[in-house]
Scaffold this motif. Structure first.
Motif, PDB file in Angstrom:
ATOM      1  N   PRO A 222       0.870  -1.414  -0.114  1.00  0.00           N
ATOM      2  CA  PRO A 222      -0.043   0.095   0.012  1.00  0.00           C
ATOM      3  C   PRO A 222       0.865   1.289  -0.020  1.00  0.00           C
ATOM      4  CG  PRO A 222      -0.543  -1.457   1.907  1.00  0.00           C
ATOM      5  CD  PRO A 222       0.811  -2.025   1.196  1.00  0.00           C
ATOM      6  N   MET A 223       0.363   2.292  -0.763  1.00  0.00           N
ATOM      7  CA  MET A 223       0.983   3.587  -0.925  1.00  0.00           C
ATOM      8  C   MET A 223       0.038   4.581  -0.127  1.00  0.00           C
ATOM      9  SD  MET A 223       4.222   3.286  -2.044  1.00  0.00           S
ATOM     10  CE  MET A 223       4.337   4.939  -2.529  1.00  0.00           C
ATOM     11  N   GLU A 224       0.651   5.695   0.500  1.00  0.00           N
ATOM     12  CA  GLU A 224      -0.623   6.913   0.538  1.00  0.00           C
ATOM     13  C   GLU A 224      -0.664   7.611  -0.446  1.00  0.00           C
ATOM     14  OE1 GLU A 224       1.587   9.011   3.535  1.00  0.00           O
ATOM     15  OE2 GLU A 224       1.383   7.695   5.155  1.00  0.00           O
ATOM     16  N   HIS A 225      -2.176   8.034  -0.262  1.00  0.00           N
ATOM     17  CA  HIS A 225      -2.300   8.923  -1.592  1.00  0.00           C
ATOM     18  C   HIS A 225      -3.192  10.069  -1.267  1.00  0.00           C
ATOM     19  CE1 HIS A 225      -2.941   9.975  -5.697  1.00  0.00           C
ATOM     20  NE2 HIS A 225      -4.390   9.596  -5.873  1.00  0.00           N
ATOM     21  N   GLN A 226      -3.070  11.297  -1.954  1.00  0.00           N
ATOM     22  CA  GLN A 226      -4.002  12.294  -1.342  1.00  0.00           C
ATOM     23  C   GLN A 226      -4.819  13.246  -2.306  1.00  0.00           C
ATOM     24  OE1 GLN A 226      -2.612  15.094   2.488  1.00  0.00           O
ATOM     25  NE2 GLN A 226      -1.095  14.727   0.884  1.00  0.00           N
ATOM     26  N   TYR A 227      -5.943  13.508  -2.423  1.00  0.00           N
ATOM     27  CA  TYR A 227      -6.499  14.328  -3.340  1.00  0.00           C
ATOM     28  C   TYR A 227      -7.329  15.646  -2.436  1.00  0.00           C
ATOM     29  CZ  TYR A 227     -10.898  11.681  -3.087  1.00  0.00           C
ATOM     30  OH  TYR A 227     -12.100  10.954  -2.662  1.00  0.00           O
ATOM     31  N   VAL A 228      -7.339  16.784  -3.216  1.00  0.00           N
ATOM     32  CA  VAL A 228      -7.942  17.847  -2.597  1.00  0.00           C
ATOM     33  C   VAL A 228      -9.128  18.435  -3.036  1.00  0.00           C
ATOM     34  CG1 VAL A 228      -7.260  20.206  -1.853  1.00  0.00           C
ATOM     35  CG2 VAL A 228      -5.454  18.647  -1.944  1.00  0.00           C
ATOM     36  N   VAL A 229     -10.164  18.491  -2.374  1.00  0.00           N
ATOM     37  CA  VAL A 229     -11.448  19.051  -3.083  1.00  0.00           C
ATOM     38  C   VAL A 229     -11.594  20.748  -2.773  1.00  0.00           C
ATOM     39  CG1 VAL A 229     -13.843  19.036  -3.095  1.00  0.00           C
ATOM     40  CG2 VAL A 229     -12.559  16.696  -2.922  1.00  0.00           C
ATOM     41  N   THR A 230     -11.856  21.522  -3.597  1.00  0.00           N
ATOM     42  CA  THR A 230     -11.725  22.902  -3.118  1.00  0.00           C
ATOM     43  C   THR A 230     -13.351  23.324  -3.082  1.00  0.00           C
ATOM     44  OG1 THR A 230     -12.409  23.489  -5.661  1.00  0.00           O
ATOM     45  CG2 THR A 230     -10.072  23.056  -5.230  1.00  0.00           C
ATOM     46  N   ASP A 231     -13.263  24.622  -2.519  1.00  0.00           N
ATOM     47  CA  ASP A 231     -14.463  25.432  -2.332  1.00  0.00           C
ATOM     48  C   ASP A 231     -15.202  25.579  -4.008  1.00  0.00           C
ATOM     49  OD1 ASP A 231     -14.733  24.921   0.482  1.00  0.00           O
ATOM     50  OD2 ASP A 231     -13.352  26.971   0.410  1.00  0.00           O
ATOM     51  N   ASP A 232     -16.246  26.297  -3.918  1.00  0.00           N
ATOM     52  CA  ASP A 232     -16.939  26.574  -5.156  1.00  0.00           C
ATOM     53  C   ASP A 232     -16.011  27.576  -5.781  1.00  0.00           C
ATOM     54  OD1 ASP A 232     -18.913  24.963  -3.886  1.00  0.00           O
ATOM     55  OD2 ASP A 232     -20.467  26.748  -3.950  1.00  0.00           O
ATOM     56  N   ILE A 233     -15.882  27.363  -7.121  1.00  0.00           N
ATOM     57  CA  ILE A 233     -15.258  28.290  -7.934  1.00  0.00           C
ATOM     58  C   ILE A 233     -16.024  28.832  -9.203  1.00  0.00           C
ATOM     59  CG2 ILE A 233     -12.990  28.176  -9.585  1.00  0.00           C
ATOM     60  CD1 ILE A 233     -11.746  25.958  -8.221  1.00  0.00           C
ATOM     61  N   ALA A 234     -16.122  29.981  -9.336  1.00  0.00           N
ATOM     62  CA  ALA A 234     -17.164  30.601 -10.114  1.00  0.00           C
ATOM     63  C   ALA A 234     -16.955  30.161 -11.767  1.00  0.00           C
ATOM     64  CB  ALA A 234     -17.046  32.232 -10.143  1.00  0.00           C
ATOM     65  N   GLN A 235     -15.681  29.768 -12.120  1.00  0.00           N
ATOM     66  CA  GLN A 235     -15.469  29.538 -13.470  1.00  0.00           C
ATOM     67  C   GLN A 235     -15.885  28.235 -13.704  1.00  0.00           C
ATOM     68  OE1 GLN A 235     -13.157  31.120 -11.444  1.00  0.00           O
ATOM     69  NE2 GLN A 235     -11.384  32.094 -12.513  1.00  0.00           N
ATOM     70  N   ILE A 236     -16.070  27.318 -12.503  1.00  0.00           N
ATOM     71  CA  ILE A 236     -16.523  26.089 -12.816  1.00  0.00           C
ATOM     72  C   ILE A 236     -18.161  26.105 -12.924  1.00  0.00           C
ATOM     73  CG2 ILE A 236     -16.658  23.797 -11.523  1.00  0.00           C
ATOM     74  CD1 ILE A 236     -14.081  24.152 -13.164  1.00  0.00           C
ATOM     75  N   TYR A 237     -18.830  26.791 -11.635  1.00  0.00           N
ATOM     76  CA  TYR A 237     -19.943  26.363 -11.408  1.00  0.00           C
ATOM     77  C   TYR A 237     -21.069  27.302 -12.328  1.00  0.00           C
ATOM     78  CZ  TYR A 237     -20.355  30.426  -8.231  1.00  0.00           C
ATOM     79  OH  TYR A 237     -19.768  31.705  -7.593  1.00  0.00           O
ATOM     80  N   PRO A 321      -4.935   5.052   1.864  1.00  0.00           N
ATOM     81  CA  PRO A 321      -3.985   4.108   1.063  1.00  0.00           C
ATOM     82  C   PRO A 321      -4.550   3.380   0.388  1.00  0.00           C
ATOM     83  CG  PRO A 321      -4.708   3.389   3.441  1.00  0.00           C
ATOM     84  CD  PRO A 321      -5.399   4.461   2.922  1.00  0.00           C
ATOM     85  N   PHE A 322      -3.663   2.896  -0.766  1.00  0.00           N
ATOM     86  CA  PHE A 322      -4.170   1.761  -1.562  1.00  0.00           C
ATOM     87  C   PHE A 322      -3.099   0.878  -2.191  1.00  0.00           C
ATOM     88  CE2 PHE A 322      -4.228   4.085  -5.996  1.00  0.00           C
ATOM     89  CZ  PHE A 322      -3.329   5.066  -5.794  1.00  0.00           C
ATOM     90  N   THR A 323      -3.272  -0.096  -2.759  1.00  0.00           N
ATOM     91  CA  THR A 323      -2.179  -1.008  -3.103  1.00  0.00           C
ATOM     92  C   THR A 323      -1.650  -0.996  -4.565  1.00  0.00           C
ATOM     93  OG1 THR A 323      -3.866  -2.910  -3.460  1.00  0.00           O
ATOM     94  CG2 THR A 323      -2.801  -2.632  -1.483  1.00  0.00           C
ATOM     95  N   PHE A 324      -0.422  -1.403  -4.739  1.00  0.00           N
ATOM     96  CA  PHE A 324       0.178  -1.500  -5.985  1.00  0.00           C
ATOM     97  C   PHE A 324       1.112  -2.939  -6.122  1.00  0.00           C
ATOM     98  CE2 PHE A 324      -0.268   3.068  -5.513  1.00  0.00           C
ATOM     99  CZ  PHE A 324      -0.514   3.528  -6.687  1.00  0.00           C
ATOM    100  N   ALA A 325       1.081  -3.182  -7.170  1.00  0.00           N
ATOM    101  CA  ALA A 325       2.240  -4.310  -7.463  1.00  0.00           C
ATOM    102  C   ALA A 325       3.436  -3.706  -8.020  1.00  0.00           C
ATOM    103  CB  ALA A 325       1.469  -5.472  -8.499  1.00  0.00           C
ATOM    104  N   PRO A 326       4.335  -4.448  -8.120  1.00  0.00           N
ATOM    105  CA  PRO A 326       5.848  -3.762  -8.522  1.00  0.00           C
ATOM    106  C   PRO A 326       5.929  -3.027  -9.748  1.00  0.00           C
ATOM    107  CG  PRO A 326       6.078  -5.899  -7.512  1.00  0.00           C
ATOM    108  CD  PRO A 326       4.678  -5.744  -7.706  1.00  0.00           C
ATOM    109  N   ASP A 327       4.595  -3.456 -10.677  1.00  0.00           N
ATOM    110  CA  ASP A 327       4.734  -2.812 -12.037  1.00  0.00           C
ATOM    111  C   ASP A 327       3.505  -2.117 -12.244  1.00  0.00           C
ATOM    112  OD1 ASP A 327       3.011  -4.913 -12.296  1.00  0.00           O
ATOM    113  OD2 ASP A 327       3.881  -5.688 -14.020  1.00  0.00           O
ATOM    114  N   GLY A 328       2.651  -1.742 -11.163  1.00  0.00           N
ATOM    115  CA  GLY A 328       1.283  -0.960 -11.034  1.00  0.00           C
ATOM    116  C   GLY A 328       0.333  -1.839 -11.573  1.00  0.00           C
ATOM    117  N   ASN A 329       0.298  -3.081 -12.177  1.00  0.00           N
ATOM    118  CA  ASN A 329      -0.938  -3.547 -12.886  1.00  0.00           C
ATOM    119  C   ASN A 329      -1.342  -4.865 -11.775  1.00  0.00           C
ATOM    120  OD1 ASN A 329      -1.219  -2.288 -15.371  1.00  0.00           O
ATOM    121  ND2 ASN A 329       0.288  -3.755 -16.170  1.00  0.00           N
TER     122      ASN A 329
END
Ligand SMILES: Cc1cc2nc3c(=O)[nH]c(=O)nc-3n(C[C@H](O)[C@H](O)[C@H](O)COP(=O)(O)OP(=O)(O)OC[C@H]3O[C@@H](n4cnc5c(N)ncnc54)[C@H](O)[C@@H]3O)c2cc1C
Length: 804
Positions: A222-237, A321-329
C-alpha cells in the motif's frame, strides 16, 4: 452463515464485488462474498472515482474500456445509480517525448475502436478552459474518461450479483484458509467455517495478510495517496456543462470537477509507503492525517497549470492508502503452487480496471481460460523470488513514475541489480548494458569504451543502435556469443513423459537426440506456449521457452501433470551460451572432442558432450537464424564454459551480443517472438505456427478440435512482413496498418534489420485485405509510413547457412 459454497470471495471492495457479479454473470450462482465490515471498507470508500482507458498495455486498456462501458449495464440491471459523469478527459503533453507517447496511444486506439483524438493547445484551452496551456504541446482527448460514485458503484455490483443468486455476508472476518486434500478450502471465520471449492483473495489493503493465511506471498504494497477538493469556483459553477478531467503528467496531477468546485490529486515524488509491516486489522473507515507538505511542490506546479486553484479555498482533503504491485498492474489469476486459490488484488485503479479484472477472473474460473492474453496482470508474471524487500522499492518507483512517459525500450532502475548469473561481472567488464527480465539481469547490448553505459529511453532509435549494428555484423560475419540464461528450462522425465508431452504439446515430440519446435495450445486453440523440445533420452526431455513466462508455463504444466511424470523447473540451474555465426562450428570444434562436423551434428540435433571442462548439452539451432549452437551446462560451471568458449572464439572474431542484436537478427528471418507474434491472443493459423502443429499425430492434444476447426475455416487474419519506409522510428508493436484508407491490421512487433539495413514490421492483417504485392501505410508516431509486403527472408532465405 452458509457452510458450503462453490466460491468464497474474500473482500467486499469494488474488486471483490465485481468478481462476485461476473461469476454469476457467467453462470455460477453458489457463490458467497465474506466481508469483515461493511462493503467498501478498504480503499474503495475514499477513492476519487475517476476512470479512464489509457494504459501502456493494450489488453489492459481494452479491459479498462470494458469496465467503463459496463457501468450503464449495471445501472440498467439494478436500477441503482453509479453516479456516472461521462465528462471526457484530456491528457496533456509538455514534452516532445510525451507527445510521441500520446500519438502512439492514439494510433493503438484506432483498431481498438476507441475514439480518442489528438488536440492542439488551442483546442485544449477550448475543451478544458481552466488549463494554462503555456508550454503544452498538445494532448490526447478521450470521451470515455469520467468519474463515478465509488460506494454506489460497489453496491450496484453487489446488488447485480445478489439478483443472480450470490450471497454476501457482512461483518464476517476470515481468519484462516486451509487447503483440503480434495482441492477445496476450509475458510475459518469469526462466524463459523465455510467449505469452498474455490477461494478468491480480493482482500485489497489486506490482500497480503489474506494471502499469508494460505501460505503465499503476493507482491503488493500500500501507498499513501492524497487528493484535495476545493470550495466553489465561479469559473466552474458558471459553466453550462461539467468541466472535463485534465491529466497533467508534467505536474503529476489529475483534476476534475467535484460539485461546484474542483478536485485534484497528485502522484508526488515525495511519496510514502503505508503499513510496511502489515495492514492493521482495525483500520477501516478512517483517513490518514492530512499531509500537504508532501505535495507542496506538486501544488505549486498545479497553481501554474490551473491558476483558478490558487485562489480557491480547500473544502476537504482525502488522504488514504491503496495497493500497488511492482509494475502497477493488478495481480489476477490462479496463484502458482495452490489449487483452486485465485488472486484478484493489487488493483490500483479499481474504477478503471475492476470490471475487467472481475470478467477476466470469472472467465478463468468458469471457462478455464480468459478470452485474451492477460499476462500484464497475471499474478504469475512475478516468480517465487519476490519478497517485501523487492516489492517495496518497485512499488515506490511505480508510484513515482505513474505519470512518467513509458518507453518501449525503457529499463526501470529500482531493485536492481537483483538476480544475476555467474558471468554478470564478466559481461559488465565487457561493457554490458543490462535489462531486467523476471528479476534477472540480462545483457541488452555491449557499449564500447566511448559510449555511455545507459540506453536512452526513446520511442525512436536509441543510442544502442550503433552497438547493436556491431553485434549483428559480428554474428553474420564471424561469431557471436550470448547467454542462454533468459530461456526457461523444464526437465520432464518418467516412463510416460513422451506420451504426456504428446497430449500437452500440439507439435511433434522429437526422437532421442533430436529437437523440435512445438506450440502449446489452450483448449480454445490459442497459443499459450512456443517450446523447443529436446529429447535427451527416451524418458528425459528438456523444454525451453520464455524466461519471463516460466511461472505461467509451470502453472499450466503442473495443472496437467499425471502420475509417473516428473517436472522440474531448472531455469536457473541449467544455463550457458549460444554461439552463432559462420565461425560457430570452428569454435565448438576446438573446445570439444565430440564430432561436431556438419555431417554428424545436424541441424536440430542435441548431444551431450564435454566442452572444455564442462559437461554440456549442446543443441544445433539458433534464434539468430544463423549457424549456431545452444550450449547448456550447470550454473556452477558457467564461468568456466565462458572462459573456454570466449578464449577459443577470439581468433575467429568472437564478440558478445545482447538481446537488442538478437531481436534484430530474428527479424532477418521473420522469426516471431513470444508475447509479440505468439501469445494467447492469437492462434496457430493466424501466426503461421500451424506449420509446427502435428495434425497427423495420433494424440488427442489439448486444443486439437479447435485448431482442426480453424484449419477447415481458415484464419481471418494472417501474420505478414513489411518493409517500412521509416525515418528514425521503427514499428515496435500495435501500430495500425492502413490499407486503402482504413485500418485493416496492426503490427505485432518490428525493428531495424541491421543485416539488410531495412526497417521491418511484422503485422496481423485481415485476410480479405491481403495481396502478394500489398502496399500499406503503417502509422508510426503519427506519421503514415509507406510499407511494402515482403515474402523473401532477408538473410539465408534457403537456410543453407543455418542448416549447412
Ligand atoms: C485517495 C485515493 C484515491 C483514489 N482514487 C481513485 C480513482 O480516482 N479511480 C480509481 O479507479 N481508483 C482510485 N483509487 C484506488 C481504488 O480505491 C482502489 O483501486 C480500489 O478501491 C481497490 O479495491 P479493492 O476491492 O481491491 O480493495 P479494498 O477497497 O481495500 O477492499 C478490500 C475489502 O476486503 C475486506 N477484507 C480484507 N480482509 C478481509 C478478511 N480477512 N475477511 C473479510 N473481509 C476482508 C476489507 O474489509 C475491504 O472491504 C484511489 C485510492 C485512494 C486511496
Amino acid at each position: 452463515m452458509k457452510t458450503h459454497a462453490q466460491v468464497c470471495v474474500i473482500g467486499g471492495g469494488v474488486v471483490g464485488c465485481s468478481v462476485l457479479y461476473h461469476l454469476t454473470k457467467l453462470g455460477w450462482s453458489d457463490v458467497v462474498l465474506l466481508e469483515r465490515s461493511e462493503l467498501t471498507s478498504g480503499s474503495t470508500w475514499h477513492a476519487a472515482g475517476g476512470f479512464h482507458t489509457l494504459n501502456g498495455d493494450t489488453n489492459m486498456a481494452a479491459l479498462q474500456g470494458y469496465t467503463i462501458k459496463l457501468y450503464r449495464e449495471l445501472e440498467a440491471l439494478t436500477g441503482m445509480s453509479c453516479g456516472l459523469h461521462h465528462v471526457g478527459g484530456v491528457t496533456l503533453a509538455d514534452t516532445s517525448e510525451r507527445m510521441d507517447m500520446l500519438k502512439a496511444e492514439r494510433a493503438k486506439h484506432r483498431y481498438m475502436g476507441l475514439e480518442t483524438e489528438i488536440l492542439s493547445p488551442a483546442e485544449i484551452r477550448e475543451v478544458a478552459p481552466v488549463t494554462n496551456i503555456e508550454g503544452v504541446l498538445g494532448g490526447l482527448y478521450d470521451p470515455l474518461d469520467g468519474h463515478l460514485d465509488p460506494a454506489g458503484t460497489t453496491h450496484a455490483y453487489a446488488k447485480a450479483a445478489r439478483l443472480n443468486g450470490a450471497k454476501i455476508e457482512l461483518h464476517t472476518m476470515v481468519e484462516q484458509t486451509t487447503p483440503r486434500s480434495d482441492g477445496s478450502w476450509e475458510v475459518v471465520t469469526d462466524k463459523g467455517v465455510l467449505i469452498a471449492e474455490h477461494v478468491v483473495n480480493a482482500g485489497g489493503l489486506w490482500a497480503r495478510e489474506v494471502g499469508a493465511m494460505a501460505g503465499v506471498y503476493l507482491p503488493l504494497h500500500p501507498m499513501e495517496h492524497q487528493y484535495v477538493v476545493t470550495d466553489d469556483i465561479a469559473q466552474i459553477y458558471e459553466r453550462d456543462t461539467e468541466h472535463p478531467h485534465v491529466m497533467d503528467p508534467g505536474g503529476e496531477s489529475y483534476l476534475r470537477q467535484e460539485g461546484r468546485g474542483l478536485c485534484i490529486g497528485f502522484y508526488e515524488q515525495a511519496c510514502r509507503p503505508w503499513a510496511v509491516d502489515g495492514t492493521p486489522w482495525d483500520f477501516g473507515h478512517e483517513l490518514l492525517p492530512d499531509n500537504l507538505d508532501k505535495i507542496s511542490e506538486s501544488i505549486a506546479f498545479a497553481y501554474q497549470r490551473f491558476p483558478v486553484l490558487e485562489t480557491a479555498g480547500v473544502k476537504t482533503i482525502i488522504h488514504g492508502p491503496f495497493t500497488f504491485a511492482p509494475d502497477g498492474n493488478p495481480l489476477v489469476g490462479p496463484v502458482p503452487g495452490l489449487r483452486n486459490y485465485w488472486s484478484a488484488c493489487g488493483v490500483m485503479a479499481g474504477f478503471s480496471q475492476g470490471g475487467g479484472v472481475g470478467l477476466t477472473l470469472a472467465q478463468w474460473m468458469v471457462e478455464g481460460e480468459p478470452d485474451r492474453d492477460v499476462f500484464a496482470m497475471d499474478v504469475a508474471r512475478f516468480g517465487s523470488w519476490t519478497n517485501p524487500g523487492y516489492t517495496l522499492p518497485k512499488v515506490i518507483e511505480n508510484y513515482q513514475k505513474r505519470f512518467s512517459v513509458s518507453y518501449p525500450n525503457e529499463e526501470l532502475p529500482a531493485a536492481r541489480p537483483f538476480r544475476t548469473t555467474p558471468v554478470y561481472d564478466i559481461q559488465q567488464s565487457l561493457g554490458a548494458v543490462f535489462g531486467q527480465q523476471f528479476g534477472l539481469e540480462v545483457a541488452n547490448y555491449f557499449a564500447s569504451e566511448d559510449e555511455p553505459r545507459y540506453e536512452t529511453p526513446s520511442f525512436r532509435r536509441s543510442n544502442a543502435f550503433a552497438a547493436t549494428a556491431r553485434e549483428v555484423k559480428a554474428v553474420r560475419e564471424q561469431v557471436g556469443i550470448n547467454e542462454v540464461q533468459n530461456f526457461s528450462k523444464f526437465l520432464v522425465t518418467g516412463s510416460g513423459a513422451r506420451a504426456w508431452l504428446d497430449r500437452i504439446m500440439a507439435g511433434r515430440i522429437p526422437d532421442a537426440g533430436r529437437v523440435s519446435l512445438a506450440p502449446m495450445l489452450s483448449p480454445k486453440g490459442r497459443l499459450i506456449g512456443d517450446f523447443t523440445i529436446s529429447c535427451l533420452g527416451e524418458e528425459e526431455f528438456q523444454l525451453t521457452s520464455s524466461y519471463g513466462y516460466q511461472s505461467v508455463h509451470e502453472r499450466w504444466l503442473r495443472r496437467h501433470l499425471e502420475a509417473g511424470i516428473d517436472i522440474e523447473n531448472i531455469s536457473d540451474r541449467r544455463t550457458g551460451f549460444q554461439i552463432a555465426g559462420p565461425m560457430a562450428r570452428n569454435v565448438l570444434a576446438e573446445v570439444t572432442r565430440a564430432d561436431v562436423s556438419a555431417e554428424s551434428f545436424l541441424f536440430m540435433d542435441v548431444k551431450r558432450m564435454t566442452v572444455g571442462m564442462c559437461d554440456c548439452i549442446v543443441q544445433r539451432l539458433s534464434y539468430t537464424g544463423d549457424l549456431g549452437y545452444e550450449i547448456y551446462t550447470d550454473a556452477m560451471d558457467q564461468r568456466s564454459l565462458w572462459d573456454t568458449l570466449f578464449a577459443a572464439g577470439q581468433k575467429h572474431g568472437m564478440r558478445p551480443f545482447g538481446m537488442r542484436a538478437m531481436m534484430s537478427l530474428r527479424l532477418d528471418k521473420f522469426f516471431g517472438s513470444w508475447l509479440s507474434e505468439f501469445s494467447p491472443d492469437y492462434t496457430p493459423a493466424e501466426t503461421g505456427m500451424d506449420r509446427f502443429v502435428a495434425f497427423n499425430k495420433g494424440a488427442d492434444f489439448i486444443g486439437r478440435s479447435a485448431v482442426e476447426a480453424e484449419r477447415q475455416s481458415g484464419a481471418a487474419r494472417k501474420l505478414v512482413m513489411f518493409e517500412v519506409d521509416a525515418d528514425d522510428a521503427d514499428a515496435v508493436g500495435y501500430e495500425p496498418v492502413w490499407i486503402d484508407g482504413e485500418v485493416k491490421g496492426f503490427c505485432t512487433s518490428g525493428g531495424y534489420s541491421h543485416t539488410a539495413q531495412k526497417s521491418i514490421a511484422l503485422a496481423l492483417v485481415d485476410g480479405a485485405s491481403l495481396s502478394d504485392d500489398l502496399e500499406a501505410k503503417i502509422e508510426i508516431l503519427g506519421d503514415m509510413r509507406p510499407a511494402k509486403r515482403i515474402h523473401q527472408m532477408l538473410f539465408d532465405a534457403d537456410g543453407a547457412r543455418m542448416r549447412g
